[in-house]
Scaffold this active site. Sequence first.
Site, PDB file in Angstrom:
ATOM      1  N   GLY A 312       0.794  -1.227   0.000  1.00 24.87           N
ATOM      2  CA  GLY A 312       0.000   0.000   0.000  1.00 24.87           C
ATOM      3  C   GLY A 312       0.823   1.272   0.000  1.00 24.87           C
ATOM      4  CB  CYS A 317      -0.698   0.941  -4.057  1.00 27.34           C
ATOM      5  SG  CYS A 317      -1.283  -0.557  -3.241  1.00 27.34           S
ATOM      6  CG  ASP A 350       7.477  -3.225  -4.403  1.00 28.60           C
ATOM      7  OD1 ASP A 350       7.569  -2.260  -5.176  1.00 28.60           O
ATOM      8  OD2 ASP A 350       6.597  -4.105  -4.503  1.00 28.60           O
ATOM      9  N   GLY A 351       8.220   0.234  -3.219  1.00 35.61           N
ATOM     10  CA  GLY A 351       7.193   1.261  -3.084  1.00 35.61           C
ATOM     11  C   GLY A 351       7.654   2.444  -2.264  1.00 35.61           C
ATOM     12  N   GLY A 402      -3.347  -3.117  -9.273  1.00 32.58           N
ATOM     13  CA  GLY A 402      -4.614  -3.354  -8.593  1.00 32.58           C
ATOM     14  C   GLY A 402      -5.752  -2.511  -9.132  1.00 32.58           C
ATOM     15  NE  ARG A 414       1.486  -7.476  -7.419  1.00 37.58           N
ATOM     16  CZ  ARG A 414       1.518  -6.606  -6.413  1.00 37.58           C
ATOM     17  NH1 ARG A 414       0.399  -6.040  -5.995  1.00 37.58           N
ATOM     18  NH2 ARG A 414       2.652  -6.299  -5.827  1.00 37.58           N
TER      19      ARG A 414
END
Length: 498
Positions: A312, A317, A350-351, A402, A414
């Site tokens: 998130g 996201c 990641d992110g 998403g 996913r």
Amino acid sequence: MEFEDGYSAQKLFHQGYSYTYDDVIFLPGYIGFPVEQVDLSTKLTRNISLNIPCVSSPMDTVTESSMARAMAALGGIGIIHANIPPSDQASLVKAAKSSRFPVLSNPVFRSPSDSIISLEYFADAPCILVIDSGDCRGKLLGYVTKSGWMNLTDKETRLANYMVKSSDFAPWDCDLAKMICYFEEKAGNEFTPIVKGGEIVDVAGREDVERLRGYPRLVGGGSVDANGEWMVGAAIGTREADKERLQHLIKAGVNVVVLDSSQGNSLYQIDMIKYVKKTYPELDVIGGNVVTMYQADNLIKAGVDGLRVGMGSGSICTTQEVCAVGRGQATAVYKVSSLASQYGVPVIADGGISNSGHIVKALSLGASTVMMGSFLAGSAEAPGAYYCLSDGRRLKKYRGMGSLEAMTKGSDARYLGDTSKLKIAQGVVGAVADKGSVLKFVPYTMQAVKQGFQDLGAQSLKDAHDMTKTTLRLEVRTGAAQVEGGVHGLVSFEKKPF
């Protein structure tokens, strides 16, 4: 004398708060070395090393062949997305690995008796290669440029009548340095096919070579595997059908696979990890995504070679809002890395990466690499075409995997929603500005990261990780401190980072 200044990472991240990168700031250390001595080489997995700690995200608006090849040339790695049929994904892996030249051109082939009716015949290729058989396995006769065709009076004439005759070609392992020498020797050639195993796999142009010569140095010779090819990763899911997808990827020469799940601590992923490690024991597997030590522990016990951390935190996201689960990325990276380091499992943050400072924070808090989506989206190497706004700005589409739009292509697996009649979006569709080539701006970013490490007093990632466990001190920034730390108080300013 011992000073009480700032907090240790262990103390800061055990207070019950979920911190993002912007929430925390490092206190500077002692500079005892020049910035050129900072070493950013690192581990992607237990067995795969990289020259720079950069990984492109397996998103369908971020990583396909062109991005994977460019990232490898820089010393990082690209992970090709799985939002396409298995055979198509394998073809993208094969294309990325087919040549050591960092630019992918997707050549177009025609026979000498063919004619060109419109510019659309060139597609995205810089020229059309004229082959006796009309395909990639024939004998090269010459090439036709767009300007050459446009200057024709009779545009329907056969290619044989006006092509630039050439039978020269470059071998597939001809890197940028060798390609510079090639064009210096072949002064009359504007293009050259790249050949591998008797097949034309790409085409390189003098204009590309000259452009790349003006870019910053391509770091460390790139990420190359035992076969001399670029290292390329690919994403797979956790369903039974993904075992067939994996077979296609293995045949294409994939170097590492990422199990692409928004919540990786599941029966499905643990079973897939065990299957891959048993069936292909030489293939490294990256599991995730995880944000807690409990999640990470389950995947480590299942046999992962690397962990992907984040839930998130991406700019597109919405998982934290929609599902009320996730974690601030700084806290997630620190917590998971604290456990994973005990088992020698590298962590991918990641992110949440928007600038070089975020990369410094992610790596210092325990990550070995950072995975970037929006940071690379909009670049020349990202999939998709540019479109222009009325004010002249060039944009490219960027969407979360998403998002409902991406889910219609298959990414719903996913989020474990591929069997559901109702699709719940956990991402959005947006656009990002043209950033130019990653071959230009990533080296600048890495230089900024090196300067951040120098300010901390860390000469390598290992130094930074060790300091985080011992001497590194942090503080939480108030909202006012975050404003003060950025550009403020100006009517306008010009931002040209590279």
